[in-house]
Design a protein around this motif. Structure first.
Motif, PDB file in Angstrom:
ATOM      1  N   THR A   1      51.994  -8.662  52.023  1.00 21.56           N
ATOM      2  CA  THR A   1      53.098  -7.963  52.572  1.00 21.56           C
ATOM      3  C   THR A   1      54.215  -8.279  51.625  1.00 21.56           C
ATOM      4  O   THR A   1      54.338  -9.361  51.170  1.00 21.56           O
ATOM      5  CB  THR A   1      53.524  -8.634  53.896  1.00 21.56           C
TER       6      THR A   1
ATOM      7  N   THR B   1      58.251  -7.324  49.873  1.00 22.40           N
ATOM      8  CA  THR B   1      59.589  -6.762  49.690  1.00 22.40           C
ATOM      9  C   THR B   1      60.201  -5.909  48.727  1.00 22.40           C
ATOM     10  O   THR B   1      61.152  -5.201  48.936  1.00 22.40           O
ATOM     11  CB  THR B   1      60.435  -7.780  50.348  1.00 22.40           C
TER      12      THR B   1
ATOM     13  N   PRO C   1      55.957  -3.345  63.162  1.00 16.80           N
ATOM     14  CA  PRO C   1      56.213  -4.589  62.915  1.00 16.80           C
ATOM     15  C   PRO C   1      57.305  -5.529  63.753  1.00 16.80           C
ATOM     16  O   PRO C   1      57.780  -4.960  64.438  1.00 16.80           O
ATOM     17  CB  PRO C   1      57.049  -4.666  61.417  1.00 16.80           C
TER      18      PRO C   1
ATOM     19  N   THR D   1      59.537  -4.304  54.819  1.00 13.66           N
ATOM     20  CA  THR D   1      58.280  -4.893  53.985  1.00 13.66           C
ATOM     21  C   THR D   1      57.369  -3.645  53.873  1.00 13.66           C
ATOM     22  O   THR D   1      57.573  -2.621  54.742  1.00 13.66           O
ATOM     23  CB  THR D   1      57.643  -5.923  55.123  1.00 13.66           C
TER      24      THR D   1
ATOM     25  N   THR E   1      50.318 -13.315  47.715  1.00 13.83           N
ATOM     26  CA  THR E   1      51.633 -13.748  48.453  1.00 13.83           C
ATOM     27  C   THR E   1      52.431 -14.928  48.072  1.00 13.83           C
ATOM     28  O   THR E   1      53.756 -14.782  48.030  1.00 13.83           O
ATOM     29  CB  THR E   1      51.040 -14.261  49.984  1.00 13.83           C
TER      30      THR E   1
ATOM     31  N   GLY F   1      58.586 -10.944  47.918  1.00 15.73           N
ATOM     32  CA  GLY F   1      57.962 -11.077  49.379  1.00 15.73           C
ATOM     33  C   GLY F   1      58.843 -12.514  50.007  1.00 15.73           C
ATOM     34  O   GLY F   1      59.601 -13.236  49.657  1.00 15.73           O
ATOM     35  N   VAL F   2      58.474 -12.266  51.265  1.00 13.58           N
ATOM     36  CA  VAL F   2      58.984 -13.363  52.093  1.00 13.58           C
ATOM     37  C   VAL F   2      58.113 -14.128  52.916  1.00 13.58           C
ATOM     38  O   VAL F   2      56.981 -13.544  53.229  1.00 13.58           O
ATOM     39  CB  VAL F   2      59.788 -12.746  52.974  1.00 13.58           C
TER      40      VAL F   2
ATOM     41  N   ASN G   1      55.828 -15.716  55.761  1.00 12.00           N
ATOM     42  CA  ASN G   1      55.736 -15.223  57.222  1.00 12.00           C
ATOM     43  C   ASN G   1      56.125 -13.809  57.494  1.00 12.00           C
ATOM     44  O   ASN G   1      56.530 -13.477  58.870  1.00 12.00           O
ATOM     45  CB  ASN G   1      56.533 -16.121  58.384  1.00 12.00           C
ATOM     46  N   ALA G   2      55.982 -13.138  56.491  1.00  8.91           N
ATOM     47  CA  ALA G   2      56.079 -11.423  56.972  1.00  8.91           C
ATOM     48  C   ALA G   2      54.902 -10.814  57.668  1.00  8.91           C
ATOM     49  O   ALA G   2      53.831 -11.360  57.549  1.00  8.91           O
ATOM     50  CB  ALA G   2      56.375 -10.973  55.476  1.00  8.91           C
TER      51      ALA G   2
ATOM     52  N   SER H   1      50.323 -13.770  62.367  1.00  9.71           N
ATOM     53  CA  SER H   1      50.916 -13.250  61.123  1.00  9.71           C
ATOM     54  C   SER H   1      50.857 -11.973  61.224  1.00  9.71           C
ATOM     55  O   SER H   1      51.377 -11.045  60.223  1.00  9.71           O
ATOM     56  CB  SER H   1      49.663 -13.647  59.876  1.00  9.71           C
TER      57      SER H   1
END
Length: 481
Positions: free
Chosen positions: A336, A338, A386, A393, A423, A432-433, A435-436, A451
């Motif tokens: 995932t 961003t 989500p 995301t 990741t 990315g972030v 715990n997306a 997750s």
């Protein structure tokens, strides 16, 4: 050694018991079905067993005790009640495109929804009623005479049911959101056999849960989706030589950073197969002709093949098939993101080459899916997936395919390691972030439920307990609550 022997004996006894139970339920179902439905057995000269258990990759297929093709929602009701009473393992298959073993297959009772294959356009409401046994190619073709499309799959052979129940990133996502954001109603056979129509007004909790919550709440026999007036769209696939990678990555980054037209989308792909690195891209524009400037950089790169033109949505989707040779095995996984950066794109390309070289005989693929920041803003109602909508995301799709000469466990470990590495790169790079939410339709089996559904899990489990107190749907595979 004695303990191991006892364990093996216990497992063998359990397997025989499970097989016997499944066969008993198969016979019960066969006796209870109406003429609209059929039950088929392996090895029989009549019936549709082979087609019913078939999946797009061999690793997702299993030898079921029998297969059942229900033809009516009433027969689905009978089937699910018999399965629940016997506590017999089962699976429900729509298009059969799951990459996770056991998610839509079983050694118990295989339910194939292929007879639910109607598409009915409702001009007054601007919606379409769609059967869960269809692929998106078939859905688009059926709606084409009406001059409308739905927000569905982007490549050929994808089943509409599992795709929709998992979320559904689509060619119109920049304009209308995920496929679940366009569903207005579900015809659902609950685990107790009751047939209901679920809408935002009739049951807001269950409506929320079905939007991305998978097969935890019963069996869907009809989806009602919003339609959108459309003629031809423009796009198709381009394949490039390995030497084009730098130019392709520069064009992808330019597109991601500068293109704001919501009608424009791309899916760049990096594949390593048979010792060769193969970059490619699928272009899409929601209009009848090529737009000015947006795709010039991609079209200017010297290519190996180009199949880009105006065509119907169905023809465009069918032009990018997902068929695999007989016996091919395969998994998906997701990362995932961003955003995208040159560093991240380089890391994705490096992962493609690294694992392609490390895993001879395995086709290693990574597919990049950039979307606009506003894709989740088209729907203000909460959905199971989500579990958060800000920040936006985007999924990165990993797809590995191989033959039986490579152990499945080696591929599984490699995909997990690659996803974890990318990741970390994305989080460190600001693309990315932590715990997306991982897209459930890509997530590799074994991915922690948190997750995927995150903070939505308590609410989903409460709804699950109300709808399915005896955990009938827990007898089937999938992301279990």
């Amino acid at each position: 050694m004695a303990s191991l022997s006892k364990l093996c004996t216990a497992l063998a006894v359990a397997s025989v018991f499970s097989s016997t139970l499944a066969l008993e339920v198969c016979t019960q179902i066969q006796k209870a079905m109406t003429s609209a439905s059929t039950v088929s057995f392996p090895g029989a000269r009549v019936g549709n067993y082979t087609a019913d258990v078939f999946h797009w990759v061999a690793s997702s297929s299993q030898s079921a005790a029998c297969s059942v093709e229900p033809g009516t929602a009433a027969d689905v009701s009978t089937i699910i009640q018999l399965l629940g009473k016997a506590k017999a393992p089962f699976a429900v298959k729509g298009g059969g495109h799951s990459g996770n073993p056991g998610f839509s297959s079983t050694t118990g009772v295989q339910i194939s929804m292929r007879r639910f294959s109607s598409v009915t356009y409702n001009n007054k409401s601007g919606t379409a009623d769609i059967g869960p046994g269809l692929t998106w190619d078939q859905v688009y073709t059926a709606l084409e005479p009406h001059g409308v499309v739905v927000a569905g799959g982007r490549v050929g052979g994808i089943g509409m049911a599992g795709f929709t129940l998992g979320g559904g990133y689509n060619w119109l996502t920049n304009q209308v959101g995920l496929t679940i954001d366009t569903v207005t109603a579900y015809e659902l056979v609950k685990p107790n056999g009751k047939i209901v129509t679920v809408t935002a007004a009739s049951d807001p909790d269950l409506f929320f849960a079905l939007k991305g919550g998978g097969n935890n709440f019963g069996i869907i026999t009809k989806f009602t989706l919003k339609t959108f007036a459309r003629g031809n769209v423009w796009g198709g696939a381009i394949g490039y030589p390995p030497s084009a990678l730098a130019a392709l990555q520069a064009a992808v980054l330019q597109f991601n950073n500068n293109v704001t037209d919501p009608k424009a989308q791309i899916i760049p792909g990096y594949t390593h197969v048979s010792g060769e690195f193969e970059p490619s891209i699928v272009l899409f524009y929601d209009g009848p002709s090529q737009p000015a400037k947006i795709y010039d950089a991609f079209l200017a790169i010297p290519n190996l093949f180009q199949d880009v033109s105006p065509r119907s949505m169905g023809a465009l989707v069918a032009s990018v098939p997902t068929d695999q040779p007989a016996g091919t095995r395969g998994y998906f996984h997701g990362v995932t993101l961003t955003g995208y950066s040159s560093k991240l794109l380089a890391a994705i390309a490096n992962e493609t080459s690294f694992w392609g070289a490390r895993l001879p005989g395995v086709s290693v693929g990574y597919h990049i899916e950039p979307f606009l920041e506003t894709i989740y803003a088209h729907n203000t109602m909460p959905t199971a997936f989500p579990w958060f909508r800000t920040p936006r995301t985007m999924p990165l799709n990993l797809q590995y395919t191989w033959n039986s000469s490579t152990p499945d466990a080696i591929v599984y470990k490699a995909m997990k390691q690659s996803a974890e590495y990318l990741t970390k790169i994305a989080v460190k790079d600001g693309t990315g972030v932590a715990n997306a939410p991982i897209y459930p339709n890509y997530a590799l089996f074994g991915t922690p439920l948190g997750s995927i559904y995150g903070n939505n899990i308590p609410r989903l489990r409460t709804i699950k307990a109300q709808v399915d107190p005896h955990n009938v749907m827990g007898l089937a595979g999938g992301w279990k609550l």
